[in-house]
Scaffold this motif. Structure first.
Motif, PDB file in Angstrom:
ATOM      1  N   GLU A  23      31.422  -7.932  -1.360  1.00 53.91           N
ATOM      2  CA  GLU A  23      32.647  -7.279  -0.901  1.00 53.91           C
ATOM      3  C   GLU A  23      33.769  -8.290  -0.706  1.00 53.91           C
ATOM      4  OE1 GLU A  23      34.981  -4.218  -0.245  1.00 53.91           O
ATOM      5  OE2 GLU A  23      32.868  -3.690  -0.155  1.00 53.91           O
ATOM      6  N   MET A  24      33.422  -9.490  -0.284  1.00 55.88           N
ATOM      7  CA  MET A  24      34.419 -10.524  -0.043  1.00 55.88           C
ATOM      8  C   MET A  24      34.852 -11.228  -1.323  1.00 55.88           C
ATOM      9  SD  MET A  24      32.869 -12.207   3.421  1.00 55.88           S
ATOM     10  CE  MET A  24      34.317 -13.149   3.857  1.00 55.88           C
ATOM     11  N   GLY A  25      34.104 -11.034  -2.414  1.00 59.16           N
ATOM     12  CA  GLY A  25      34.426 -11.698  -3.671  1.00 59.16           C
ATOM     13  C   GLY A  25      34.084 -13.176  -3.666  1.00 59.16           C
ATOM     14  N   ILE A  26      33.029 -13.548  -2.951  1.00 58.32           N
ATOM     15  CA  ILE A  26      32.678 -14.967  -2.824  1.00 58.32           C
ATOM     16  C   ILE A  26      31.290 -15.279  -3.371  1.00 58.32           C
ATOM     17  CG2 ILE A  26      34.237 -15.377  -0.880  1.00 58.32           C
ATOM     18  CD1 ILE A  26      31.743 -15.184   0.966  1.00 58.32           C
ATOM     19  N   THR A  27      30.718 -14.391  -4.158  1.00 58.39           N
ATOM     20  CA  THR A  27      29.348 -14.623  -4.650  1.00 58.39           C
ATOM     21  C   THR A  27      29.245 -15.896  -5.488  1.00 58.39           C
ATOM     22  OG1 THR A  27      29.756 -13.139  -6.511  1.00 58.39           O
ATOM     23  CG2 THR A  27      28.663 -12.202  -4.582  1.00 58.39           C
ATOM     24  N   ARG A  75      30.707 -18.602  -4.801  1.00 62.85           N
ATOM     25  CA  ARG A  75      30.920 -19.749  -3.917  1.00 62.85           C
ATOM     26  C   ARG A  75      29.762 -19.986  -2.959  1.00 62.85           C
ATOM     27  NH1 ARG A  75      36.945 -18.298  -2.037  1.00 62.85           N
ATOM     28  NH2 ARG A  75      36.972 -20.361  -1.105  1.00 62.85           N
ATOM     29  N   ILE A  76      28.739 -19.150  -3.044  1.00 66.55           N
ATOM     30  CA  ILE A  76      27.595 -19.258  -2.144  1.00 66.55           C
ATOM     31  C   ILE A  76      26.315 -19.164  -2.966  1.00 66.55           C
ATOM     32  CG2 ILE A  76      26.350 -18.120  -0.260  1.00 66.55           C
ATOM     33  CD1 ILE A  76      29.024 -17.308   0.893  1.00 66.55           C
ATOM     34  N   ASP A  77      25.403 -20.082  -2.724  1.00 66.44           N
ATOM     35  CA  ASP A  77      24.099 -20.031  -3.377  1.00 66.44           C
ATOM     36  C   ASP A  77      23.164 -19.182  -2.524  1.00 66.44           C
ATOM     37  OD1 ASP A  77      24.812 -21.758  -5.489  1.00 66.44           O
ATOM     38  OD2 ASP A  77      24.410 -23.519  -4.230  1.00 66.44           O
ATOM     39  N   VAL A  78      22.597 -18.155  -3.110  1.00 63.78           N
ATOM     40  CA  VAL A  78      21.664 -17.283  -2.408  1.00 63.78           C
ATOM     41  C   VAL A  78      20.255 -17.677  -2.825  1.00 63.78           C
ATOM     42  CG1 VAL A  78      20.871 -14.915  -2.098  1.00 63.78           C
ATOM     43  CG2 VAL A  78      23.319 -15.394  -2.289  1.00 63.78           C
ATOM     44  N   VAL A  79      19.402 -17.880  -1.835  1.00 58.26           N
ATOM     45  CA  VAL A  79      18.005 -18.209  -2.088  1.00 58.26           C
ATOM     46  C   VAL A  79      17.162 -17.060  -1.550  1.00 58.26           C
ATOM     47  CG1 VAL A  79      16.134 -19.837  -1.614  1.00 58.26           C
ATOM     48  CG2 VAL A  79      18.490 -20.678  -1.907  1.00 58.26           C
ATOM     49  N   GLU A  80      16.432 -16.407  -2.425  1.00 57.40           N
ATOM     50  CA  GLU A  80      15.547 -15.317  -2.010  1.00 57.40           C
ATOM     51  C   GLU A  80      14.262 -15.918  -1.452  1.00 57.40           C
ATOM     52  OE1 GLU A  80      16.003 -11.899  -2.307  1.00 57.40           O
ATOM     53  OE2 GLU A  80      18.045 -12.186  -3.048  1.00 57.40           O
ATOM     54  N   VAL A  81      13.845 -15.447  -0.288  1.00 55.65           N
ATOM     55  CA  VAL A  81      12.601 -15.903   0.322  1.00 55.65           C
ATOM     56  C   VAL A  81      11.796 -14.681   0.750  1.00 55.65           C
ATOM     57  CG1 VAL A  81      13.557 -18.096   1.132  1.00 55.65           C
ATOM     58  CG2 VAL A  81      13.666 -16.094   2.617  1.00 55.65           C
ATOM     59  N   THR A  82      10.512 -14.883   0.935  1.00 53.48           N
ATOM     60  CA  THR A  82       9.683 -13.795   1.455  1.00 53.48           C
ATOM     61  C   THR A  82       9.697 -13.866   2.978  1.00 53.48           C
ATOM     62  OG1 THR A  82       7.685 -15.142   1.364  1.00 53.48           O
ATOM     63  CG2 THR A  82       8.163 -13.761  -0.562  1.00 53.48           C
ATOM     64  N   VAL A  83       9.530 -12.707   3.586  1.00 55.77           N
ATOM     65  CA  VAL A  83       9.432 -12.607   5.039  1.00 55.77           C
ATOM     66  C   VAL A  83       8.295 -11.653   5.366  1.00 55.77           C
ATOM     67  CG1 VAL A  83      11.879 -13.100   5.486  1.00 55.77           C
ATOM     68  CG2 VAL A  83      11.139 -10.742   5.141  1.00 55.77           C
ATOM     69  N   TYR A  85      31.338 -15.576  10.913  1.00 57.46           N
ATOM     70  CA  TYR A  85      31.487 -16.891  10.288  1.00 57.46           C
ATOM     71  C   TYR A  85      32.137 -16.768   8.910  1.00 57.46           C
ATOM     72  CZ  TYR A  85      30.229 -21.670   8.932  1.00 57.46           C
ATOM     73  OH  TYR A  85      30.274 -22.984   8.546  1.00 57.46           O
ATOM     74  N   LEU A  86      31.600 -15.872   8.087  1.00 58.69           N
ATOM     75  CA  LEU A  86      32.113 -15.739   6.724  1.00 58.69           C
ATOM     76  C   LEU A  86      33.522 -15.148   6.684  1.00 58.69           C
ATOM     77  CD1 LEU A  86      28.888 -14.631   4.832  1.00 58.69           C
ATOM     78  CD2 LEU A  86      30.075 -16.847   4.654  1.00 58.69           C
ATOM     79  N   THR A  87      33.801 -14.175   7.545  1.00 64.97           N
ATOM     80  CA  THR A  87      35.155 -13.613   7.537  1.00 64.97           C
ATOM     81  C   THR A  87      36.166 -14.613   8.088  1.00 64.97           C
ATOM     82  OG1 THR A  87      34.770 -12.450   9.644  1.00 64.97           O
ATOM     83  CG2 THR A  87      34.443 -11.187   7.598  1.00 64.97           C
ATOM     84  N   ASP A  88      35.749 -15.484   8.990  1.00 67.95           N
ATOM     85  CA  ASP A  88      36.647 -16.546   9.462  1.00 67.95           C
ATOM     86  C   ASP A  88      36.843 -17.605   8.374  1.00 67.95           C
ATOM     87  OD1 ASP A  88      36.947 -15.312  11.918  1.00 67.95           O
ATOM     88  OD2 ASP A  88      35.710 -16.760  13.024  1.00 67.95           O
ATOM     89  N   LYS A  89      35.785 -17.922   7.661  1.00 71.95           N
ATOM     90  CA  LYS A  89      35.851 -18.943   6.613  1.00 71.95           C
ATOM     91  C   LYS A  89      36.642 -18.465   5.399  1.00 71.95           C
ATOM     92  CE  LYS A  89      32.935 -22.242   4.157  1.00 71.95           C
ATOM     93  NZ  LYS A  89      33.286 -23.507   4.771  1.00 71.95           N
ATOM     94  N   PHE A  90      36.578 -17.165   5.122  1.00 73.57           N
ATOM     95  CA  PHE A  90      37.258 -16.590   3.957  1.00 73.57           C
ATOM     96  C   PHE A  90      38.202 -15.464   4.410  1.00 73.57           C
ATOM     97  CE2 PHE A  90      33.111 -18.182   2.507  1.00 73.57           C
ATOM     98  CZ  PHE A  90      33.512 -19.088   1.533  1.00 73.57           C
ATOM     99  N   PRO A  91      39.244 -15.794   5.169  1.00 77.79           N
ATOM    100  CA  PRO A  91      40.133 -14.757   5.696  1.00 77.79           C
ATOM    101  C   PRO A  91      40.873 -13.982   4.610  1.00 77.79           C
ATOM    102  CG  PRO A  91      41.085 -16.925   6.063  1.00 77.79           C
ATOM    103  CD  PRO A  91      39.685 -17.140   5.536  1.00 77.79           C
ATOM    104  N   GLU A  92      41.011 -14.602   3.444  1.00 74.10           N
ATOM    105  CA  GLU A  92      41.722 -13.935   2.352  1.00 74.10           C
ATOM    106  C   GLU A  92      41.021 -12.658   1.884  1.00 74.10           C
ATOM    107  OE1 GLU A  92      38.959 -17.014   0.505  1.00 74.10           O
ATOM    108  OE2 GLU A  92      40.300 -16.951   2.225  1.00 74.10           O
ATOM    109  N   SER A  93      39.751 -12.483   2.258  1.00 70.33           N
ATOM    110  CA  SER A  93      39.034 -11.262   1.875  1.00 70.33           C
ATOM    111  C   SER A  93      39.591 -10.036   2.590  1.00 70.33           C
ATOM    112  CB  SER A  93      37.540 -11.386   2.184  1.00 70.33           C
ATOM    113  OG  SER A  93      37.312 -11.306   3.591  1.00 70.33           O
TER     114      SER A  93
END
Length: 182
Positions: A3-7, A9-17, A56-64
């Motif tokens: 939604e923020m358009g930052i995919t 800019r962020i590395d997503v690591v899938e883990v099991t839980v 955190y993310l909305t503060d870091k990327f206010p332009e969203s």
């Protein structure tokens, strides 16, 4: 992130839980101290818990435009709803799902009826929790009802709001990705 358009800019690591049905388990690749999700690493900083990550993310990327930065007239309401999700709504939904009821729990967290009444009140006469504009608060608070349709309240205002949130293009991309197992 979608939604923020930052995919990109962020590395997503899938883990099991560990899951409620007994599947999954702790993943040694998971940096979360309790092996849960979500967890964000940004340089030397680490953030956990959904509401904290959203802030955190909305503060870091206010332009969203999804957050309410310091000084915004809705900053207090924005933070209050993020903490309401984490401290009230999520526990109430889990307790209701688990069929656990006790006066001490209701006094501390409220009950599902009170949560739904609060959401309905906030949505009275407006399309989103904070007013006319969709925000990260809507994304976070509508998400349990999108992913667990059996938990969907009966109140028309809430149902319509969840539908509006789910119909956003970014949410459709995420839902399609989840369905495809990507």
């Amino acid at each position: 992130m979608e939604e923020m358009g930052i995919t990109d800019r962020i590395d997503v690591v899938e883990v099991t839980v560990s899951r409620q049905d007994g599947s999954g388990g702790p993943d040694p690749r998971n940096p979360h101290p309790e092996k849960k999700v979500p967890y964000l690493i940004d340089g030397d900083d680490q953030v956990r818990e959904r509401g904290a990550l959203v802030a955190y993310l909305t503060d870091k990327f206010p332009e969203s435009g999804l957050g309410r930065p310091v000084g915004h007239p809705q900053r207090g309401a924005f933070l209050s709803w993020l903490f309401y999700y984490q401290g009230v709504m999520e526990p109430v939904l889990v307790l209701d799902w688990a069929k656990i009821d006790h006066p001490a729990l209701q006094a501390t967290f409220r009950d599902l009826e009170a949560v739904c009444a609060r959401l309905s009140e906030a949505l009275d006469g407006q399309p989103y929790i904070l007013g006319e504009e969709y925000s990260a608060v809507d994304l976070l608070l509508s998400s349990p009802f999108q992913w667990l349709p059996d938990a969907m309240p009966t109140q028309p205002a809430i149902r319509d709001w969840v539908r509006r949130c789910a119909d956003r293009p970014a949410m459709k991309v995420v839902a399609d990705r989840e369905l495809a197992g990507v």
